[in-house]
Design a protein around this motif. Structure first.
Motif, mmCIF file in Angstrom:
data_model
loop_
_atom_site.group_PDB
_atom_site.id
_atom_site.type_symbol
_atom_site.label_atom_id
_atom_site.label_comp_id
_atom_site.label_asym_id
_atom_site.label_seq_id
_atom_site.Cartn_x
_atom_site.Cartn_y
_atom_site.Cartn_z
ATOM 1 N N ASP A 40 30.749 15.758 -70.374
ATOM 2 C CA ASP A 40 31.214 17.308 -69.940
ATOM 3 C C ASP A 40 31.346 18.051 -71.353
ATOM 4 O O ASP A 40 31.286 19.260 -71.159
ATOM 5 C CB ASP A 40 32.423 17.103 -69.219
ATOM 6 C CG ASP A 40 32.323 16.715 -67.676
ATOM 7 O OD1 ASP A 40 30.955 16.699 -67.251
ATOM 8 O OD2 ASP A 40 33.391 16.206 -66.916
ATOM 9 N N ASP A 41 31.979 17.276 -72.355
ATOM 10 C CA ASP A 41 32.000 18.245 -73.635
ATOM 11 C C ASP A 41 31.681 17.270 -74.795
ATOM 12 O O ASP A 41 31.444 16.286 -74.843
ATOM 13 C CB ASP A 41 33.667 18.638 -73.545
ATOM 14 C CG ASP A 41 34.727 17.593 -73.701
ATOM 15 O OD1 ASP A 41 34.371 16.517 -74.051
ATOM 16 O OD2 ASP A 41 35.790 17.700 -73.257
ATOM 17 N N HIS A 53 32.166 12.284 -64.532
ATOM 18 C CA HIS A 53 32.546 13.530 -65.274
ATOM 19 C C HIS A 53 33.945 12.959 -65.784
ATOM 20 O O HIS A 53 34.471 11.971 -65.449
ATOM 21 C CB HIS A 53 33.145 14.587 -64.199
ATOM 22 C CG HIS A 53 31.916 15.124 -63.686
ATOM 23 N ND1 HIS A 53 31.224 15.959 -64.524
ATOM 24 C CD2 HIS A 53 31.421 15.377 -62.539
ATOM 25 C CE1 HIS A 53 30.103 16.629 -63.957
ATOM 26 N NE2 HIS A 53 30.378 16.464 -62.660
ATOM 27 N N GLN A 54 34.447 13.599 -67.096
ATOM 28 C CA GLN A 54 35.509 13.073 -67.618
ATOM 29 C C GLN A 54 36.822 13.502 -66.911
ATOM 30 O O GLN A 54 36.590 14.376 -66.006
ATOM 31 C CB GLN A 54 35.472 13.935 -68.911
ATOM 32 C CG GLN A 54 34.397 13.303 -70.033
ATOM 33 C CD GLN A 54 34.307 14.217 -71.075
ATOM 34 O OE1 GLN A 54 33.197 14.720 -71.003
ATOM 35 N NE2 GLN A 54 35.175 14.447 -72.044
ATOM 36 N N HIS A 68 39.812 15.753 -66.233
ATOM 37 C CA HIS A 68 39.946 16.934 -66.551
ATOM 38 C C HIS A 68 41.389 17.295 -66.040
ATOM 39 O O HIS A 68 41.993 16.813 -65.060
ATOM 40 C CB HIS A 68 39.060 18.012 -66.215
ATOM 41 C CG HIS A 68 37.852 17.898 -66.763
ATOM 42 N ND1 HIS A 68 37.427 18.542 -67.832
ATOM 43 C CD2 HIS A 68 36.743 17.165 -66.355
ATOM 44 C CE1 HIS A 68 36.079 18.145 -68.116
ATOM 45 N NE2 HIS A 68 35.620 17.458 -67.447
ATOM 46 N N SER A 100 41.049 18.652 -62.332
ATOM 47 C CA SER A 100 39.931 17.878 -61.417
ATOM 48 C C SER A 100 40.520 16.690 -60.870
ATOM 49 O O SER A 100 41.364 16.146 -61.388
ATOM 50 C CB SER A 100 38.736 17.659 -62.523
ATOM 51 O OG SER A 100 38.799 16.621 -62.946
ATOM 52 N N GLU A 149 33.262 18.813 -58.902
ATOM 53 C CA GLU A 149 32.008 19.867 -58.685
ATOM 54 C C GLU A 149 32.318 20.873 -57.599
ATOM 55 O O GLU A 149 32.145 21.925 -57.746
ATOM 56 C CB GLU A 149 30.841 19.213 -58.779
ATOM 57 C CG GLU A 149 30.232 18.464 -59.857
ATOM 58 C CD GLU A 149 28.964 17.952 -59.732
ATOM 59 O OE1 GLU A 149 28.114 18.068 -58.888
ATOM 60 O OE2 GLU A 149 28.650 17.030 -60.700
ATOM 61 N N TRP A 198 32.875 24.526 -60.905
ATOM 62 C CA TRP A 198 33.344 23.327 -61.236
ATOM 63 C C TRP A 198 34.815 23.200 -61.677
ATOM 64 O O TRP A 198 35.157 24.357 -62.455
ATOM 65 C CB TRP A 198 32.486 22.552 -62.395
ATOM 66 C CG TRP A 198 30.840 22.153 -61.959
ATOM 67 C CD1 TRP A 198 30.433 22.323 -60.702
ATOM 68 C CD2 TRP A 198 30.409 21.122 -62.514
ATOM 69 N NE1 TRP A 198 29.227 22.096 -60.586
ATOM 70 C CE2 TRP A 198 28.945 21.175 -61.679
ATOM 71 C CE3 TRP A 198 30.226 20.767 -63.818
ATOM 72 C CZ2 TRP A 198 27.855 20.447 -62.126
ATOM 73 C CZ3 TRP A 198 28.833 19.706 -64.397
ATOM 74 C CH2 TRP A 198 27.980 19.766 -63.302
ATOM 75 N N TRP A 242 36.929 22.327 -63.909
ATOM 76 C CA TRP A 242 37.553 22.614 -65.184
ATOM 77 C C TRP A 242 37.073 23.863 -65.728
ATOM 78 O O TRP A 242 36.999 24.255 -66.986
ATOM 79 C CB TRP A 242 37.296 21.297 -66.147
ATOM 80 C CG TRP A 242 35.941 21.140 -66.334
ATOM 81 C CD1 TRP A 242 35.200 21.438 -67.596
ATOM 82 C CD2 TRP A 242 34.948 20.374 -65.764
ATOM 83 N NE1 TRP A 242 34.111 20.924 -67.562
ATOM 84 C CE2 TRP A 242 33.697 20.260 -66.303
ATOM 85 C CE3 TRP A 242 35.239 19.614 -64.387
ATOM 86 C CZ2 TRP A 242 32.526 19.483 -65.712
ATOM 87 C CZ3 TRP A 242 34.089 19.043 -63.988
ATOM 88 C CH2 TRP A 242 32.913 19.031 -64.564
ATOM 89 N N LYS A 243 35.912 24.636 -64.950
ATOM 90 C CA LYS A 243 35.251 25.846 -65.501
ATOM 91 C C LYS A 243 35.993 27.039 -65.007
ATOM 92 O O LYS A 243 35.532 28.210 -65.317
ATOM 93 C CB LYS A 243 33.821 25.829 -65.237
ATOM 94 C CG LYS A 243 33.251 24.540 -65.874
ATOM 95 C CD LYS A 243 32.012 24.765 -66.245
ATOM 96 C CE LYS A 243 31.385 23.588 -66.904
ATOM 97 N NZ LYS A 243 29.868 23.748 -67.357
#
Ligand SMILES: [Zn+2]
Length: 663
Positions: free
Chosen positions: A146-147, A231-232, A234, A237, A400, A457, A459-460
């Motif tokens: 993700d990052d 996904h990591q 977050h 999340s 997500e 998503w 964390w966005k």
């Protein structure tokens, strides 16, 4: 006292022949899910080191039609190490809970990972690695899908020396040690006010990711191969994992009371440690808790054995927890579908461990002397129980599409609360009943309601928008959809969604398909605006009036009027709405408006004057942000009543804001 001990011993003798309790994990004979994974774990809790360590035997079946040569796992506890993406995003504060203690950090270490060669007979036909076991520990590498945060160690990838063929099952033996953090993000250790250790053990073991095959969720059906969806960890999340079976043996000091996902099938003791074995089937996670202080209560709802682990200071709230759990079981079963599991454990944990869901185990949370008129513990219990459906049985991808879980669950929670407890479901102060749906709507409308599309998503989101967009807004728009479809069709929608998608990880698109099937019409207008978009809805009466006109029959025996209602769409959102006209003789006439034009004028020619106009007279458009501008009257007395009502409503909303801030 002695008699009670004797009675307890007899119960144990009856229930535990050879230390085994014959209770099935679900009410069905065969598997309910695809069971791509299985976990067998034997672990010990060392309270002084806050360590949970042991071995995991994991099996994973390749669901794809092509070989897979890499596995990916979540090591979620590594979120609680310095420098992790979770720490960067949250600053170490999660939903108001944080710790600055030196011992606050946690983490998980995979000490050894080996490919096993001794699969059980029933899996032998698809044995991926016959022959001697292979150590693959040095093939583990941390990845950050993700990052670019190289310090984040919450996801690992492991390349395999030989690919797992389609349909084959691989078995891994994994030695691991988990150090529990001081409670953060609903997992960890703490001490109670007497200094006794408390553990809530969640997200604690190496958990394989979901490998999505072509056609599953958003992987195109014509893709040449599937892909790992990992996904990591977050700040905002939750989780996503595959269904399977869990067989977990816990070795815990004798003095602790233990609660866990699934069914306790074996228990023994050597005097200093107790060994407890649990089984859970057709679930995608496993959590447990250990604390000396729990009081244990038991109750039954149909096929479900309910076990409540309550902190002693809340001993007067037993019935509140059981009643709420049973309301949840009752309404969710009737409205959404069957709860197939045979157990439900309610945990009243410490601080930041509360208000969380795990398969067949939920943490609730209350306060000393919680007044009866404030139904916070009931709401949390119903909410976390509801997750057994949207998180547990449906298994949405919470990274997500968090709204499919939190939002759909908050919607049904609000319906259950209002149905079970009546108009004052959240607060029943005299003269000020506040329902759960009122609270949801208020949290959606109180700040800028245009912020945060549901389909984002997690964390966005812009900071702070996750809560609104994943809980209150979806609950409110679903209440509005219910107003549009009607409660009968809404229930058909919920039931169909559950029946079609349980254990199959549905997406937003899948949910829309079900809604459209049930509605018998295209619902793009709804989903595009309120799920994928950030439309805000408000309608207002601009003006109303009457003009005297000639009697159309030419008789001229009574006065005739041409009456008009001018309505305005204030923001960008549209939603079909009813406008009711009330005339001086008490008669009413309804007109429908699609709300598409910026304003619209409706006219009536009648031998009676128009006195009042009301947008959405049945109060079903929950998503509308301002309901104070929906009514206009020409009758002076009514106008006065309207002003008073408006003042009251304003005060009421201010009170709600204050209360809202408490949650
Ligand atoms: Zn929730």
């Amino acid at each position: 006292m002695f008699l009670r001990i004797l009675a307890a011993a007899l119960v144990v003798l009856v229930l535990l022949p050879d230390g085994v309790r014959a209770q099935a994990t679900t009410i069905h004979d065969g598997p309910l899910s695809e069971r791509r994974v299985s976990y067998t774990m034997e672990v010990s809790l060392d309270p002084d080191r806050r360590a949970v360590s042991g071995r995991q035997r994991l099996t994973w079946r390749n669901p794809d039609s092509v070989p897979v040569d890499e596995l990916q796992f979540h090591l979620y506890l590594n979120a609680f190490k310095p420098g992790s993406t979770f720490q960067e995003e949250s600053g170490g504060v999660h939903r108001g809970f944080s710790s600055q203690d030196d011992d606050r950090w946690g983490g998980i270490t995979v000490q050894r990972m080996r490919i096993a060669s001794d699969l059980p007979a029933d899996l032998a036909g698809s044995l991926a690695y016959p022959g001697p076991e292979v150590d693959i520990t040095d093939r583990i590498r941390f990845i950050q899908p993700d990052d670019d945060n190289a310090d984040d160690e919450t996801v690992i990838a492991v390349s395999l020396p030989r690919a797992v063929e389609p349909g084959e099952t691989i078995a891994l033996d994994i030695d691991f040690e988990s150090i529990m953090p001081r409670i953060i993000a609903r997992t960890g250790f703490d001490e109670d006010s007497d200094g006794r250790p408390f553990f809530f053990v969640g997200q604690w073991f190496p958990k394989i990711g979901v490998y999505e095959v072509p056609g599953q969720r958003y992987v195109p059906a014509d893709a040449s191969r599937g892909a790992w969806n990992t996904h990591q960890f977050h700040s905002n999340s939750e989780f996503y994992a595959d269904y399977g079976t869990y067989d977990v043996t816990l070795r815990v000091p004798e003095s602790f009371v233990v609660g866990a996902s699934g069914v306790r099938v074996e228990e023994s003791s050597d005097g200093s440690s107790q060994v407890l074995r649990y089984r859970a089937d057709d679930v995608h996670d496993f959590a447990w808790t250990a604390y000396e202080g729990y009081l244990v209560f038991e109750d039954q709802w149909e096929h479900v054995a309910i076990r409540l682990l309550l902190r002693p200071e809340h001993a007067d709230q037993v019935a509140r927890h059981f009643d709420a759990a049973k309301f949840g079981l009752d309404r969710f079963t009737a409205w959404v579908g069957e709860y197939p599991y045979t157990t439900l454990t309610l945990v009243d944990g410490l601080g930041g461990s509360n208000g969380m869901e795990y398969p067949t185990l939920i943490t609730c949370g209350t306060y000393y002397r919680m007044p009866g008129w404030l139904r916070a513990p009931e709401m949390v219990t119903v909410h976390e129980f509801g997750h057994q459906y949207f998180y547990g049985l449906l298994g949405s991808n919470e990274f997500e599409e968090a709204w499919l879980d939190e939002g759909m669950n908050s919607y049904v929670e609000s319906r259950v609360m209002d149905d079970a407890y009546g108009p004052g479901a959240m607060m029943s102060l005299p003269g000020l009943p506040i329902g759960d749906r009122d609270m949801q709507r208020l949290s959606y409308t109180k700040d800028d309601p245009s912020r945060g599309a549901l389909f984002t998503w997690s964390w966005k989101y812009r900071f702070g928008d996750y809560g609104k967009a994943s809980y209150a807004k979806p609950a409110t728009i679903m209440n509005a959809l219910e107003g549009y479809l009607g409660w009968e069709r809404m229930r058909t929608f919920l039931r169909t969604y559950y029946e079609r998608w349980r254990f199959r990880h549905p997406t937003t698109r899948d949910l829309q398909d079900v809604a459209e099937d049930v509605a018998g019409e295209d619902l793009d207008w709804f989903f595009d605006q309120y799920v994928y978009g950030t439309a805000v809805l408000d309608y207002a009466i601009d003006s109303i009036g009457n003009t005297e006109v000639a009697d159309p029959s030419g008789a001229d025996s009574v006065d005739w009027y041409r009456s008009r209602i001018r309505v305005e769409r204030v923001y960008d959102g549209t939603f079909p709405v009813t406008i009711r006209a009330r005339f001086a003789d008490g008669s009413t006439e309804d007109v429908r408006w699609d709300g598409v034009s910026r304003w619209e004028e409706f006219t009536f020619t009648k031998p009676v004057r128009l006195e009042e106009a009301y947008i959405d007279p049945d109060d079903i458009l929950w998503v509308e942000t301002d309901r104070l501008n929906n009514r206009r009257t020409l009758a002076p007395s009514d106008a006065f009543a309207g002003r008073e009502r408006r003042k009251f409503t304003t005060r009421f909303q201010q009170i709600l804001y204050v209360i809202q801030a408490l949650f």
